[in-house]
Design a protein around this motif. Structure first.
Motif, PDB file in Angstrom:
ATOM      1  N   UNK A  59       0.952  -1.240   0.058  1.00  0.00           N
ATOM      2  CA  UNK A  59      -0.196  -0.032   0.072  1.00  0.00           C
ATOM      3  C   UNK A  59       0.790   1.354   0.016  1.00  0.00           C
ATOM      4  N   UNK A  60       0.640   2.232  -1.073  1.00  0.00           N
ATOM      5  CA  UNK A  60       1.198   3.238  -1.027  1.00  0.00           C
ATOM      6  C   UNK A  60       0.599   4.539  -0.663  1.00  0.00           C
ATOM      7  N   UNK A  61       1.210   5.098   0.462  1.00  0.00           N
ATOM      8  CA  UNK A  61       0.617   6.379   1.212  1.00  0.00           C
ATOM      9  C   UNK A  61       1.722   7.594   1.118  1.00  0.00           C
ATOM     10  N   UNK A  62       1.013   8.565   0.833  1.00  0.00           N
ATOM     11  CA  UNK A  62       1.918   9.992   0.785  1.00  0.00           C
ATOM     12  C   UNK A  62       2.535  10.428   2.037  1.00  0.00           C
ATOM     13  N   UNK A  63       3.839  10.339   2.288  1.00  0.00           N
ATOM     14  CA  UNK A  63       4.416  10.944   3.691  1.00  0.00           C
ATOM     15  C   UNK A  63       4.662  12.410   3.563  1.00  0.00           C
ATOM     16  N   UNK A  64       4.968  13.000   2.390  1.00  0.00           N
ATOM     17  CA  UNK A  64       5.503  14.332   2.224  1.00  0.00           C
ATOM     18  C   UNK A  64       5.627  14.650   1.126  1.00  0.00           C
ATOM     19  N   UNK A  65       5.134  16.058   0.878  1.00  0.00           N
ATOM     20  CA  UNK A  65       5.095  16.766  -0.399  1.00  0.00           C
ATOM     21  C   UNK A  65       5.969  18.193  -0.096  1.00  0.00           C
ATOM     22  N   UNK A  66       6.722  18.653  -1.118  1.00  0.00           N
ATOM     23  CA  UNK A  66       7.055  20.049  -0.821  1.00  0.00           C
ATOM     24  C   UNK A  66       7.539  20.410  -2.175  1.00  0.00           C
ATOM     25  N   UNK A  67       7.879  21.902  -2.138  1.00  0.00           N
ATOM     26  CA  UNK A  67       8.436  22.544  -3.407  1.00  0.00           C
ATOM     27  C   UNK A  67       9.902  22.512  -3.200  1.00  0.00           C
ATOM     28  N   UNK A  68      10.540  22.962  -4.162  1.00  0.00           N
ATOM     29  CA  UNK A  68      12.096  22.989  -4.102  1.00  0.00           C
ATOM     30  C   UNK A  68      12.506  23.594  -5.532  1.00  0.00           C
ATOM     31  N   UNK A  69      13.712  24.464  -5.297  1.00  0.00           N
ATOM     32  CA  UNK A  69      14.384  24.976  -6.413  1.00  0.00           C
ATOM     33  C   UNK A  69      15.406  24.077  -6.942  1.00  0.00           C
ATOM     34  N   UNK A  70      15.300  24.097  -8.381  1.00  0.00           N
ATOM     35  CA  UNK A  70      16.272  23.127  -8.955  1.00  0.00           C
ATOM     36  C   UNK A  70      17.548  23.886  -8.817  1.00  0.00           C
ATOM     37  N   UNK A  71      18.644  22.870  -8.249  1.00  0.00           N
ATOM     38  CA  UNK A  71      20.071  23.075  -8.146  1.00  0.00           C
ATOM     39  C   UNK A  71      20.590  21.654  -8.023  1.00  0.00           C
ATOM     40  N   UNK A  72      21.913  21.768  -7.813  1.00  0.00           N
ATOM     41  CA  UNK A  72      22.726  20.365  -7.974  1.00  0.00           C
ATOM     42  C   UNK A  72      22.540  19.702  -6.487  1.00  0.00           C
ATOM     43  N   UNK A 109      14.240  34.436  -8.847  1.00  0.00           N
ATOM     44  CA  UNK A 109      14.144  33.814 -10.065  1.00  0.00           C
ATOM     45  C   UNK A 109      14.754  32.654 -10.118  1.00  0.00           C
ATOM     46  N   UNK A 110      13.968  31.592 -10.578  1.00  0.00           N
ATOM     47  CA  UNK A 110      14.521  30.271 -10.256  1.00  0.00           C
ATOM     48  C   UNK A 110      13.331  29.198 -11.228  1.00  0.00           C
ATOM     49  N   UNK A 111      13.848  27.899 -11.418  1.00  0.00           N
ATOM     50  CA  UNK A 111      12.901  27.163 -11.664  1.00  0.00           C
ATOM     51  C   UNK A 111      12.336  26.109 -10.443  1.00  0.00           C
ATOM     52  N   UNK A 112      11.318  26.165 -10.235  1.00  0.00           N
ATOM     53  CA  UNK A 112      10.632  25.446  -8.994  1.00  0.00           C
ATOM     54  C   UNK A 112       9.835  24.150  -9.538  1.00  0.00           C
ATOM     55  N   UNK A 113      10.036  23.154  -8.564  1.00  0.00           N
ATOM     56  CA  UNK A 113       9.619  21.856  -8.847  1.00  0.00           C
ATOM     57  C   UNK A 113       8.709  21.356  -7.684  1.00  0.00           C
ATOM     58  N   UNK A 114       7.866  20.306  -8.018  1.00  0.00           N
ATOM     59  CA  UNK A 114       7.128  19.940  -6.784  1.00  0.00           C
ATOM     60  C   UNK A 114       7.466  18.363  -6.412  1.00  0.00           C
ATOM     61  N   UNK A 115       7.559  17.897  -5.268  1.00  0.00           N
ATOM     62  CA  UNK A 115       8.138  16.531  -5.129  1.00  0.00           C
ATOM     63  C   UNK A 115       7.193  15.756  -4.019  1.00  0.00           C
TER      64      UNK A 115
END
Length: 996
Positions: A59-72, A109-115
């Protein structure tokens, strides 16, 4: 392209459509992939997401979601990044998540992604590509229209709308309007624009003429600085006139002065005394330096100046200073004993750019830790803090696990029903959460309550026990010592136990024990309820004992428990002493004379516990008497004479049995239906002696009377007494007899008995019907009757010419349904029964009849062995006759038809057919008789010849061949003459006839 939000405080410019990213049930859908926003504004970046319900079979349940700025490197949650501190917020619901960033700066100013991160190993997904955020500045472009007018345009690299703008003239709020503004061409005026709702982020001021004019431009719109540090807030200003005064002020502080409408010079504000410097390092540049920053210094700071003809207005936004105080946040933790592994974050409401951090453990600097986060093992006694590098004197408050845990409780005696509050306190940062428990000897204790206080608003005795509290924060857990709560209370409702617990039998030893839950222990008092329902004192002490209990001790006992806090209500128990039945008593109702048919009740009663069961018996002279009833009452709803006798009852329970002596029941009753006997019981013959006896069951005994019914159903008394004697009985004594039995209670008669005197037949009498002349063919009945008992059997006889008798028929009637002349003669009957017989007188029967005609057919056949002959008539199934000769007497028209003769032996069969018909004639009787006789004689003579011819033909053709029938016609109406020869011949023929 579209704009999001003026009213909500968002300035967002969507530059492209939404994009869906997905694989194997994973997916992130962004509302847009490129967004342009104005510096200082707020932006919202939204997406929706999906994930598989199962991952690698689990069974797959969501533990955490967040936004981050794409970097190395690994994705880092924006809420943990210092430069976004206080500016980032997540708005997530129903698989839709929005990132909100306030007070946008160029670095955003950056690229933002959701995880997405789930509870399964490898259950992570990031939506790529993400959303690119671009920031832009506002600027004012001047377009000169003529020598007196100019057109101003507020613009940026983003495509902005034309409405919802604010314009500033010479630092003053001029008006709200569109992105364009027409103004007078004045070389002293300067203008600036801002988006409505974001007035703190205006464009730089621009002179309309392009030359120096009255302007103020701030170096930074906002500054973040740590508490205790110093900050420089700078601006550039210009004027074509001589500036007479200039100073820095804060609008918030000006509102607190004596004249709120006038700005107040900060250098004269007591709050800033000794901490403010104004630096003029070059012409047209002013710097406000504030030292030893405090939290109250967080405000907006503006610059103003005056010339002889001009004053820079104070409405123009300045620089916003945010004084930040550091705090240590616990990001993640893993509990252990006695260590906790934690990730800590040095957090502030804003983060100064380019700063480093210093971490302290137990006031000692931790080496090589300059980032805003710290990871490591922390003991329960450790204290961790952080500070900006260079500002180590202003560290954050330390974080540490709960310590110095204490539990306080009321010191006075605790009584049931009172309100009791237990308080748990500790020194902890972050603040501790408190949980309460009560010891119950089980390893897994149930949670009682959460919070620093455990309130027992109405404490009960069941709440007594050992209590403790636990204090927990992100860095550890601590437990208090146990505190015993001893609740004092008045006795509870007592309970009473009886020993032995089984059935109590008379004479046994019995102990009653009263017990009550009480604190302190209770004293006990015993009472017994008497017959008037009042309680009387019986004994004191917890136990009440009976060494040899008696039935009189049965009753309801009460006990009461009492201590200094009160007394209980009464608790009672019923003592039921069991004993065997005492000697029973029997009563009869009604008590007078008992008549048959009345209702009689016999009642058996006995004192017994448990209640006795009763059985009734009736003596019958035998050792084994049958059981009549198993109830205390023996009821005869309609008593009968057969119920008379000796009765007794028995009372019995589980402890014994007792029997009552006999009671005699004497039932009085009217005579029963009498019975009649006849002696002798055999058949009664006339002249014999007969005795009739009447008997009836009656109490008292009955008297008897005899009666005989006459022919009119009337009856007369014949005799009195139980017997009627007929010494020489006659047939006249036959009849119906009955007797009547009578006593004081009534009378009844017997069934009638028939006396049937048997005797031989009397002389018979004969009758003839009809009594007139008897004609041949009519129906004649002769009837014979005779008085006889038993009824006679009858036999009829006929006398022949030689006076010989022949029996004709048996039965009382002789019926000659179609009488013939041959029936004429002398008849008589004989009546006979077993007692004798009698013959009647002879009666003469003379049958009258008309002359008769006869036809005789003869069949012959040559056969060896000799043939047997059978005669048939056409359309009739059964043979008419057998033998060679077939005679038809009294020949009539209905005898017409085809007749056949069959000759048969064991070797074969042959048939011959002829037809007889009756024709009308008119000759006289004698001629017809002769003709008929001749025809008959001819038939007799011709028939053998005919048979011989047929036989010959048969031999020629077939032994079984058929022949054509011959036809003979006879006169149907002959006339007769007296011819003695013919008559004699006829009589000879008749002797050989077969009757038809």
């Amino acid at each position: 392209m579209s704009l999001t939000a003026a009213a909500s405080g968002l300035v967002v410019f969507l530059l492209s459509v939404s994009v869906v990213q997905g694989l194997d049930g994973w997916g992130v859908t962004y509302s847009s992939t490129e967004i342009c926003a104005v510096k200082g504004s707020t932006v919202e970046i939204s997406c929706s997401y999906t994930y598989p319900s199962t991952w690698e079979g689990s069974v797959n349940t969501v533990k955490k979601t967040f936004w981050f700025k794409q970097k190395d490197g690994e994705p880092v949650d924006l809420t943990t990044v210092s430069e976004y501190a206080g500016r980032v917020e997540y708005l997530c619901e129903n698989n839709i998540c929005t990132l909100r960033i306030r007070n946008l700066s160029e670095s955003d100013s950056a690229e933002y992604r959701f995880r997405i991160e789930t509870n399964q190993a490898g259950g992570t997904y990031s939506g790529s590509p993400g959303v690119t955020l671009s920031l832009t500045d506002l600027s004012v472009q001047v377009e000169r229209k003529d020598s007196s007018r100019a057109n101003l345009k507020c613009q940026s690299s983003c495509d902005l709308p034309d409405d919802d703008y604010v314009w500033y003239k010479n630092g003053g709020n001029t008006l709200s309007g569109t992105s364009s503004l027409q103004v007078d061409f004045n070389y002293l005026d300067s203008y600036s624009c801002a988006l409505k709702g974001f007035e703190d982020s205006p464009s730089p001021s621009v002179c309309v003429t392009g030359r120096d004019s009255n302007t103020v431009t701030y170096t930074e719109g906002s500054i973040c600085a740590p508490r205790g540090s110093s900050v420089d807030i700078s601006c550039r200003y210009s004027s074509n006139d001589c500036i007479t005064s200039k100073f820095w002020f804060s609008p918030e502080r000006s509102h607190q002065g004596q004249n709120p409408s006038q700005p107040e010079d900060l250098s004269e504000d007591s709050q800033y005394a000794g901490r403010v410097q104004i630096l003029e390092t070059e012409r047209g540049r002013s710097t406000l330096r504030i030292s030893d920053l405090r939290d109250s210094d967080s405000a907006q700071y503006r610059f103003t100046f005056k010339t002889p003809s001009f004053e820079w207005r104070s409405d123009f936004p300045g620089t916003t200073l945010t004084v930040t105080a550091l705090q240590v946040q616990v990001i993640t933790e893993t509990y252990g004993q006695p260590y906790t592994y934690a990730e800590l974050k040095c957090h502030s409401s804003c983060s100064p750019a380019g700063v480093s951090y210093v971490w302290f453990k137990n006031n000692e600097k931790i080496r090589d830790q300059t980032r805003s986060s710290y990871k490591g093992w922390i003991q329960l006694a450790d204290m961790i803090s952080c500070a900006f590098e260079g500002h180590e004197k202003f560290p954050s408050p330390a974080v540490y696990a709960p310590r110095r845990l204490s539990l306080s409780r009321p010191s006075a005696e605790i009584r049931e029903g009172s309100s009791v509050t237990l308080t748990c306190s500790s020194d902890a940062n972050p603040a501790a959460n408190y949980t309460w428990y009560k010891e119950n000897r089980n390893p897994d204790l149930p949670l009682l309550s959460e919070g620093p206080q455990l309130v027992l608003s109405s404490i009960q005795s069941s709440d007594s026990g050992q209590y403790f509290c636990s204090a927990t924060n992100e860095l550890g857990r601590s437990r208090s010592v146990n505190s015993f709560i001893n609740v004092k209370y008045a006795p509870k409702l007592p309970s009473v136990s009886v020993s032995p617990s089984a059935e109590i039998e008379e004479g046994s030893s019995v102990t009653l024990t009263c017990s009550s839950d009480a604190n302190p222990a209770a004293n006990y008092t015993w009472y017994k309820r008497n017959r008037n329902t009042q309680l009387s004192y019986f004994s004191e002490g917890q136990q009440l004992s009976f060494s040899s209990i008696q039935s009189s001790d049965s009753g309801r006992y009460f006990c009461r428990a009492e201590n200094k806090l009160g007394r209980s209500t009464y608790t009672n128990t019923f003592i039921n002493v069991k004993y065997a039945p005492r000697l029973p008593s029997v009563s009869v109702s009604p008590s007078g004379e008992i008549e048959e048919g009345s209702s009689v009740t016999l009642t058996c009663s006995s004192d017994a516990n448990p209640a006795a069961t009763y059985t009734w018996y009736k003596k019958n002279g035998h050792a084994d008497v049958p059981l009549l009833s198993e109830r205390p009452q023996l009821v005869f709803r309609s008593i009968q004479s057969s119920d008379s006798g000796q009765y007794f009852c028995s009372a019995e329970n589980s402890l014994g049995r007792s029997r009552f002596e006999n009671t005699f029941i004497n039932v009085k009753y009217a005579p029963k239906l009498p019975s009649v006997s006849v002696s002798p019981s055999a058949e009664i013959k006339e002249g014999s002696s007969v005795t009739l006896t009447c008997s009836s069951d009656a109490n008292p005994a009955a008297n008897y009377t005899w009666y005989k019914e006459d022919q009119n159903a009337d009856f007369s008394s014949v005799n009195e007494g139980p017997r009627l004697v007929l010494s020489s009985i006659q047939s006249s004594d036959s009849g119906q007899y009955f007797c009547r039995a009578e006593n004081l209670l009534g009378s009844t008669r017997s069934e009638s008995i028939s006396i049937d005197v048997k005797y031989a037949p009397k002389p018979p009498s004969v009758s003839v019907r009809p009594s007139a002349e008897i004609e041949e063919g009519s129906s004649v009945t002769l009837t014979c009757s005779s008085d006889a008992n038993p009824a006679a059997n009858y036999t009829w006889y006929k006398e022949d010419q030689n006076a010989r008798l022949s029996s004709v028929k048996e039965g009382p009637r002789l019926v000659l349904s179609s009488i013939q002349s041959s029936d004429s003669g002398q008849y008589f009957c004989r009546a006979e029964n077993k007692l004798g017989s009698k013959r009647s007188e002879s009666i003469s029967i003379d049958v009258k009849y008309s002359p008769k005609l006869s036809v005789t057919l003869t069949c012959s056949s040559d056969a060896n062995p000799a043939a047997n002959y059978t005669w048939y008539k056409e359309d009739e199934d059964s043979p008419k006759a057998s033998g060679q000769i077939f005679t038809i007497t009294d020949f009539r028209a209905e005898h017409s038809g085809s007749y056949s003769c069959g000759a048969q032996n064991k070797l074969g069969r042959s048939n011959s057919t002829l037809t007889l018909s009756v024709v009308a004639g008119s000759s006289t009787m004698i001629v017809n008789i002769i003709r008929t006789t001749l025809v008959v004689l001819m038939l007799i003579s011709v028939f053998p010849l005919s048979l011989w011819m047929r036989k010959k033909n048969t031999r020629t053709h077939s032994t079984t061949g058929a022949h054509e029938p011959e036809e003979i016609e006879l006169d149907s109406d002959p006339e007769y003459e007296n011819d003695s020869h013919t008559a004699a011949q006829t009589e000879d023929t008749e002797e050989q006839e077969d009757m038809v």
